[in-house]
Enzyme design. Structure first.
Site, PDB file in Angstrom:
ATOM      1  N   GLY A   1     -22.756   6.483   7.518  1.00 16.66           N
ATOM      2  CA  GLY A   1     -21.396   6.532   8.049  1.00 16.66           C
ATOM      3  C   GLY A   1     -20.374   6.964   7.012  1.00 16.66           C
ATOM      4  O   GLY A   1     -19.474   7.757   7.304  1.00 16.66           O
TER       5      GLY A   1
ATOM      6  N   CYS B   1     -18.407  -5.023   3.498  1.00 16.50           N
ATOM      7  CA  CYS B   1     -17.891  -4.283   2.354  1.00 16.50           C
ATOM      8  C   CYS B   1     -16.756  -5.020   1.660  1.00 16.50           C
ATOM      9  O   CYS B   1     -16.487  -4.806   0.505  1.00 16.50           O
ATOM     10  CB  CYS B   1     -17.379  -2.920   2.784  1.00 16.50           C
ATOM     11  SG  CYS B   1     -18.632  -2.002   3.626  1.00 16.50           S
TER      12      CYS B   1
ATOM     13  N   GLN C   1     -19.710   1.610  14.601  1.00 15.92           N
ATOM     14  CA  GLN C   1     -19.951   0.308  15.226  1.00 15.92           C
ATOM     15  C   GLN C   1     -20.150   0.391  16.742  1.00 15.92           C
ATOM     16  O   GLN C   1     -20.668  -0.543  17.347  1.00 15.92           O
ATOM     17  CB  GLN C   1     -18.802  -0.665  14.922  1.00 15.92           C
ATOM     18  CG  GLN C   1     -18.704  -1.077  13.465  1.00 15.92           C
ATOM     19  CD  GLN C   1     -19.855  -1.973  13.010  1.00 15.92           C
ATOM     20  OE1 GLN C   1     -20.626  -2.497  13.815  1.00 15.92           O
ATOM     21  NE2 GLN C   1     -19.986  -2.150  11.707  1.00 15.92           N
TER      22      GLN C   1
ATOM     23  N   THR D   1     -32.519  18.083  -0.126  1.00 15.69           N
ATOM     24  CA  THR D   1     -33.800  17.966   0.581  1.00 15.69           C
ATOM     25  C   THR D   1     -33.709  16.866   1.627  1.00 15.69           C
ATOM     26  O   THR D   1     -33.239  15.763   1.347  1.00 15.69           O
ATOM     27  CB  THR D   1     -34.924  17.664  -0.434  1.00 15.69           C
ATOM     28  OG1 THR D   1     -34.912  18.696  -1.401  1.00 15.69           O
ATOM     29  CG2 THR D   1     -36.284  17.592   0.251  1.00 15.69           C
TER      30      THR D   1
ATOM     31  N   ALA E   1     -27.447   4.926  11.145  1.00 15.47           N
ATOM     32  CA  ALA E   1     -28.672   4.365  11.728  1.00 15.47           C
ATOM     33  C   ALA E   1     -28.793   2.847  11.558  1.00 15.47           C
ATOM     34  O   ALA E   1     -29.280   2.157  12.458  1.00 15.47           O
ATOM     35  CB  ALA E   1     -29.897   5.038  11.094  1.00 15.47           C
ATOM     36  N   HIS E   2     -28.328   2.328  10.412  1.00 15.47           N
ATOM     37  CA  HIS E   2     -28.656   0.919  10.154  1.00 15.47           C
ATOM     38  C   HIS E   2     -27.852  -0.070  10.990  1.00 15.47           C
ATOM     39  O   HIS E   2     -28.100  -1.267  10.948  1.00 15.47           O
ATOM     40  CB  HIS E   2     -28.563   0.595   8.651  1.00 15.47           C
ATOM     41  CG  HIS E   2     -27.187   0.480   8.082  1.00 15.47           C
ATOM     42  ND1 HIS E   2     -26.625  -0.726   7.787  1.00 15.47           N
ATOM     43  CD2 HIS E   2     -26.277   1.421   7.724  1.00 15.47           C
ATOM     44  CE1 HIS E   2     -25.413  -0.529   7.246  1.00 15.47           C
ATOM     45  NE2 HIS E   2     -25.199   0.764   7.209  1.00 15.47           N
TER      46      HIS E   2
ATOM     47  N   ASN F   1     -15.000  -2.761  12.883  1.00 16.67           N
ATOM     48  CA  ASN F   1     -16.165  -3.490  12.349  1.00 16.67           C
ATOM     49  C   ASN F   1     -15.889  -4.972  12.135  1.00 16.67           C
ATOM     50  O   ASN F   1     -16.817  -5.763  12.059  1.00 16.67           O
ATOM     51  CB  ASN F   1     -16.606  -2.851  11.029  1.00 16.67           C
ATOM     52  CG  ASN F   1     -15.459  -2.536  10.103  1.00 16.67           C
ATOM     53  OD1 ASN F   1     -14.555  -1.763  10.466  1.00 16.67           O
ATOM     54  ND2 ASN F   1     -15.468  -3.126   8.934  1.00 16.67           N
TER      55      ASN F   1
HETATM   56  N1  PLP Z   1     -17.626   2.869   9.353  1.00 12.59           N
HETATM   57  C1  PLP Z   1     -17.711   1.652   9.904  1.00 12.59           C
HETATM   58  C2  PLP Z   1     -16.831   1.296  11.054  1.00 12.59           C
HETATM   59  C3  PLP Z   1     -18.635   0.720   9.404  1.00 12.59           C
HETATM   60  O1  PLP Z   1     -18.717  -0.486   9.945  1.00 12.59           O
HETATM   61  C4  PLP Z   1     -19.460   1.104   8.318  1.00 12.59           C
HETATM   62  C5  PLP Z   1     -20.403   0.137   7.723  1.00 12.59           C
HETATM   63  O2  PLP Z   1     -20.166  -1.046   7.716  1.00 12.59           O
HETATM   64  C6  PLP Z   1     -19.327   2.389   7.791  1.00 12.59           C
HETATM   65  C7  PLP Z   1     -18.405   3.248   8.332  1.00 12.59           C
HETATM   66  C8  PLP Z   1     -20.179   2.863   6.658  1.00 12.59           C
HETATM   67  O3  PLP Z   1     -21.445   3.181   7.119  1.00 12.59           O
HETATM   68  P1  PLP Z   1     -22.678   3.314   6.082  1.00 12.59           P
HETATM   69  O4  PLP Z   1     -22.983   1.923   5.650  1.00 12.59           O
HETATM   70  O5  PLP Z   1     -23.765   3.933   6.881  1.00 12.59           O
HETATM   71  O6  PLP Z   1     -22.196   4.192   4.984  1.00 12.59           O
END
Ligand code: PLP
Length: 389
Positions: free
Chosen positions: A68, A322, A176, A234, A197-198, A148
């Site tokens: 993301g 985060c 999200q 790659t 993906a996660h 989020n």
């Molecule tokens: N954007 C949102 C709304 C998110 O919740 C997150 C991850 O918590 C991200 C971006 C970042 O995604 P990634 O962890 O795949 O870099």
């Protein structure tokens, strides 16, 4: 008992099985010409279709990225640098994930102007504020689909309609929302959309950016020209295969999962609000993700709550993953008008498909017990007049 799915989600067994061959047996570089490379390319292209299907896009409009954060950077900087001679104004919201917020702040230091739209108590931007913010220098609107921390869902289709009318590019961070609520790039009127993906039972370190056909971005990473030159390097074939499989499963199960998880969410919200005094729900009561709960408890530290819940086997979080290492209150919670002390007393629980009704009962009971214990130790709670308790 894992209740932090907005931080990350477990990899689905089926996803893991789909990825496995691409580490050892089918390890070819997808850009090579011999059969092993061609097989890897084929797997990537079929994953591209799986991702596209989940969001109503065409396969050729999907760029694979490392997640993301990278998708957000490629989209936002890509438009800013491409259109810098046309204008230097960007509109975003006050509650974006740092992947968007910090990218905008970086651009501000480099000659761009950014408007951060307020979201008010309900956590949602107002269309009238957006219309007032647009100028003839506006080149990009970037507003997240679902938040989020508090799970609120923004009026993306309406925003997209305005952006189209005015000829302004529109990006949404849908990290999200994808896989949790229906996301269709045509219905949402977006030019670019980020996903990861996660957050949908896929692996970490892989994601995608939807770029509508005809939208031109300035590359921000330079190298061998992979992914239409927007994300050279790659290819992470196993990751891409995992993302594709996760999207396929999400597409198949979305409506069942959303209903199932919404019921669990509502049970947990009601159970806590009915039984714990001075407990509140942050964010919009209805316009929120099926799996998101964000409580506020007066006279309590969110960190202590999280640690005590951990000792009862519950993984939850105070804000976004985060920002959990920062001491400042969450910018999202302050943007919805919470005082610093209240923002610090917040707890986020984000449910997933493997949670059960028994998990919810256990969570309600644990929250009741932990809040009671912490309040008995809290000077703030003890000093509060009885009428406020
Ligand atoms: N954007 C949102 C709304 C998110 O919740 C997150 C991850 O918590 C991200 C971006 C970042 O995604 P990634 O962890 O795949 O870099």
């Amino acid at each position: 008992m894992y209740m932090d799915h907005s931080a990350t989600s477990p990899v689905d067994r089926e996803v893991f099985e789909a990825m496995k061959p691409y580490f050892v047996d089918k390890f070819g570089n997808a850009s090579t010409l011999y059969s092993m490379g061609r097989d890897a390319r084929k797997a990537m292209e079929s994953a591209r279709t799986q991702v596209a299907l989940l969001i109503g896009a065409k396969a050729e409009e999907i760029i694979f990225t490392s997640g993301g954060t990278e998708s957000d950077n490629i989209a936002i900087k890509g438009v800013a640098y491409r259109l810098k001679d046309k204008g230097n104004h960007i509109i975003t919201s006050a509650i974006e994930h740092p992947a968007v917020e910090e990218t905008c702040k970086y651009l501000e230091k480099n000659g761009f102007e950014v408007t951060y739209l307020p979201v008010y108590e309900e956590g949602i931007v107002r269309i009238s504020d957006l219309e007032d913010a647009i100028t003839d220098r506006t080149i990009l609107i970037t507003i997240m689909h679902a938040n989020n921390e508090i799970g609120t869902i923004q009026p993306i289709a309406e925003i997209g309609e305005i952006a189209r009318e005015k000829g302004i590019y529109f990006h949404t961070d849908a990290v999200q929302s994808v896989g949790k609520i229906p996301v269709n790039v045509e219905d949402l009127n977006v030019d670019m959309l980020s996903l990861s993906a996660h957050k949908v039972y896929g692996p970490k370190g892989i994601g995608a950016l939807y770029v509508k056909k005809g939208v031109r971005l300035e590359p921000i990473i330079h190298g061998g020209g992979h992914e239409k030159g927007l994300r050279p390097g790659t290819e992470n074939v196993a990751g891409v295969v995992g993302l594709g499989k996760a999207c396929e499963i999400a597409e198949k199960n979305l409506s069942y999962d959303a209903k199932y998880i919404t019921n669990l969410r509502n049970k947990l919200i009601k159970g806590v609000l009915d039984s714990v005094e001075q407990s509140y729900l942050n964010g919009h009561p209805i316009k929120r993700l099926p799996n998101n709960i964000n409580f506020r408890f007066s006279s309590i530290e969110g960190e202590s709550l999280v640690l005590h819940l951990d000792s009862k086997g519950i993984a939850a979080s105070t804000g976004s993953a985060c920002s959990s290492k920062k001491l400042e209150p969450s910018h999202v919670l302050t943007a919805i008008g919470l005082k610093e002390v209240d923002a610090h007393g917040s707890l986020r629980l984000t449910l997933g498909k493997e949670n059960t009704a028994e998990d919810i009962d256990h969570a309600i009971k644990s929250i009741q017990e932990v809040v009671k214990t912490l309040r008995e130790l809290s000077p703030l709670w003890c000093a509060a007049p009885d009428a406020e308790k």
